[in-house]
Structure formats: structure tokens, C-alpha cells
Write a protein that holds these residues in place. Structure first.
Motif, mmCIF file in Angstrom:
data_model
loop_
_atom_site.group_PDB
_atom_site.id
_atom_site.type_symbol
_atom_site.label_atom_id
_atom_site.label_comp_id
_atom_site.label_asym_id
_atom_site.label_seq_id
_atom_site.Cartn_x
_atom_site.Cartn_y
_atom_site.Cartn_z
ATOM 1 N N UNK A 57 0.840 -1.191 0.000
ATOM 2 C CA UNK A 57 0.000 0.000 0.000
ATOM 3 C C UNK A 57 0.876 1.243 0.000
ATOM 4 N N UNK A 58 0.548 2.214 -0.856
ATOM 5 C CA UNK A 58 1.332 3.447 -0.916
ATOM 6 C C UNK A 58 1.286 4.175 0.420
ATOM 7 N N UNK A 59 0.148 4.158 1.079
ATOM 8 C CA UNK A 59 0.005 4.733 2.411
ATOM 9 C C UNK A 59 0.000 3.594 3.430
ATOM 10 N N UNK A 60 0.922 3.642 4.355
ATOM 11 C CA UNK A 60 1.021 2.569 5.350
ATOM 12 C C UNK A 60 -0.252 2.519 6.189
ATOM 13 N N UNK A 61 -0.874 1.341 6.292
ATOM 14 C CA UNK A 61 -2.086 1.222 7.118
ATOM 15 C C UNK A 61 -1.798 1.552 8.579
ATOM 16 N N UNK A 62 -2.785 2.071 9.293
ATOM 17 C CA UNK A 62 -2.586 2.397 10.706
ATOM 18 C C UNK A 62 -2.222 1.150 11.523
ATOM 19 N N UNK A 63 -1.300 1.328 12.449
ATOM 20 C CA UNK A 63 -0.929 0.251 13.352
ATOM 21 C C UNK A 63 0.045 -0.755 12.793
ATOM 22 N N UNK A 64 0.488 -0.575 11.548
ATOM 23 C CA UNK A 64 1.404 -1.520 10.908
ATOM 24 C C UNK A 64 2.845 -1.068 11.121
ATOM 25 N N UNK A 98 1.698 -11.428 18.630
ATOM 26 C CA UNK A 98 0.427 -11.645 17.928
ATOM 27 C C UNK A 98 -0.497 -10.425 17.938
ATOM 28 N N UNK A 99 -0.264 -9.474 18.835
ATOM 29 C CA UNK A 99 -1.130 -8.298 18.897
ATOM 30 C C UNK A 99 -0.623 -7.153 18.030
ATOM 31 N N UNK A 100 0.493 -7.358 17.307
ATOM 32 C CA UNK A 100 1.043 -6.318 16.436
ATOM 33 C C UNK A 100 0.934 -6.750 14.979
#
Length: 287
Positions: A57-64, A98-100
Motif C-alpha cells: 500500500x502506498x500509504x502505510x495502514x494504521x498500526x502496521x 500476535x497483537x502487532x
């Protein structure tokens, strides 16, 4: 210069040529994939390698947490990138945390060196990296931009290397290269064992020093690019299996006197003859 500039601009306006970045956008403009022609600006297109296909994704998804792997064939996972350490790392991180959410983006390429890794790193900076893993160093002394057995030692001229990379990315240069590739009847040299033998350099060869300096400078620039982006940078020495994979070749030191060379050859002959007859003790003494 004006004529060349007009021709280059005309080719660009006409839509001729290919993008020079390591990433290209797909139809939705929100998804990136690797540019299979990226290596053409550094190597002859007949033998140029390419980054492993991926989607990002060109814009990094939140929390990644986005991790870029930089390097050469060892980092890419040659001969089977699908089973490279980047894929293994992604699974291990997912199991450990696992939560990240982790996204491991492997932009390593076979056959390149730090002169090519640097522009890749600078481009990755624009895509919100959290971590760079730099795993390179095997391709500095032989191959691209390295001191060859004949001709100019381009390693002495890092600015010319940069300038040449920039020129090859111009649309006019791409047009000339396309014509050359169409007319070429002979491919470039294969990197077989004979190629590596011809490119040997003695341990004390002065042509090595510019290569070391270029590697230091490129590595420092990669680290600086990562730090400016706010990402962390991890440097790792490339693992080498010294026990089961001995050096491919060895050479005498520079300036070896003829008498010393004769003495060395004589001892070597006695040692190999003794070893062939099972006299290991005698062979070791001569070696």
C-alpha cells in the motif's frame, strides 16, 4: 546540450521510456509493486536482475510496522525468494507479537551492491518505514562498478558512478540503450567460475581500498537516510560458511621475488605429491 534536453523532454512528453524507481504504482494508484525494469539503469538489460514481485500500500495502514529489507541475493533469498529470511522473519514476528501487525517488504536484488542499494533506500524513505534491515557486502569487489582485471577502475570515481546512474535514467539514454540492445549480437559476460577467476584481486592489491571507502560511504548514507525518516536501522554482516565453503581462489602477494616464487612452487609440488601418496605429515611440513 539544448538539443539533448529538447529530445529528452520530447520523449518524456510522448510517453516513451520506463520509470526508474524501484516501485511503480498500479492502476488504482494506491498500490505499489516492484519495477521489473529498475535494474536496467545499472546493468545491461540482457543480464539485468529485478526485485522480487510484491504488493504494498502506498500509504502505510494504521498500526502496521513496516520493515524494509535492503541487500543483494543473500537478502533476497536466492535461489528461492519465497523461502528467504524475510518471509521467515515475518512469520516469527507474527508469532512472537500476535497483537502487532508487521509488514516485511523485501527490496533486495541479486547481483547489485551498495551503489544500487543506496537509491533503493532513499526511495523507501518516502513510504513510512519503521525499520531497515541492511544485509549486504558480498558484491562490492567483483561485478558492478568494481575494479576489473582490465580497463578503468570505476571504484576510484564514485561521483562519476552517481552521474552515470543519473544519465542512464534519462529517456534519451533509455532510447539509445534500447537500440543497442536490439543490435547487440553478444551478451555480456556470464558470472561463471571463469569470470570470478579473471576478477581476482590479491589481498594487498591497492585497487581494493577505493572499494572499501565506497562501501563505508554508501553504508553511512543508507543509515543517514533511515535516521532522517525516523526509522531504526539494523546492520548485519552477511553470514559466510567458511568451514564448508573455502575461498574460490588465492593469489600471491604483490611484488613476490622470482626466487621466492620458485621456492614456493617447489614446496607446493612436494606437498601435493606427498598428499597424493597419503603422506599427510610430509605434506603439512611442505605446506
Amino acid at each position: 546540450m539544448v538539443v539533448l534536453a529538447v529530445l529528452t523532454l520530447g520523449l518524456r512528453l510522448a510517453g516513451y521510456g520506463y520509470p526508474t524507481g524501484v516501485f511503480v504504482r498500479l492502476g488504482d494508484s494506491q498500490t505499489l509493486t516492484t519495477n521489473r525494469r529498475f535494474g536496467w539503469q545499472f546493468m545491461r538489460r540482457e543480464v539485468a536482475t529485478q526485485p522480487f514481485p510484491l504488493l504494498m500500500a502506498a500509504q502505510k495502514p494504521p498500526g502496521v510496522l513496516r520493515i524494509f529489507i535492503l541487500g543483494e541475493s543473500a537478502a533476497q533469498g536466492t535461489p528461492a525468494p519465497a523461502f528467504g529470511f524475510g518471509r521467515i522473519l515475518e512469520v516469527m514476528l507474527g508469532e512472537r507479537f500476535p497483537d502487532r501487525k508487521f509488514e516485511v517488504v523485501n527490496v533486495a536484488m541479486r547481483g547489485i551492491n551498495s551503489h544500487v542499494v543506496l537509491p533503493i533506500a532513499r526511495e523507501c524513505v518516502g513510504f513510512s518505514p519503521d525499520l531497515f534491515l541492511v544485509y549486504m557486502g558480498n558484491n562490492e569487489m567483483i561485478g558492478l562498478h568494481s575494479p576489473g582485471p582490465r580497463g578503468i577502475n570505476w571504484a576510484c570515481y564514485p561521483r562519476l558512478i552517481r552521474f552515470g546512474q543519473w544519465v542512464k535514467g534519462l529517456r534519451l539514454a533509455q532510447a539509445f540503450d534500447a537500440v543497442r540492445a536490439h543490435l547487440a549480437s553478444v551478451k555480456g559476460p556470464e558470472q561463471d567460475m571463469e569470470f570470478f577467476r579473471r576478477a581476482r584481486l590479491a589481498a594487498d592489491d591497492p585497487r581494493r581500498e577505493p572499494v572499501y571507502e565506497n562501501f563505508r560511504a554508501n553504508l553511512a548514507a543508507i543509515c543517514q537516510a533511515g535516521r532522517v525518516s525516523g526509522a531504526k536501522v539494523i546492520l548485519s554482516t552477511v553470514a559466510v560458511n567458511l568451514r564448508d565453503f573455502p575461498p574460490l581462489a588465492s593469489m600471491h602477494r604483490l611484488g613476490l621475488a622470482p626466487a621466492d616464487l620458485t621456492s614456493w612452487d617447489s614446496a607446493w609440488a612436494r606437498g601435493t605429491n606427498a598428499e597424493a601418496h597419503g603422506q599427510c605429515g610430509v605434506a603439512l611440513i611442505n605446506y
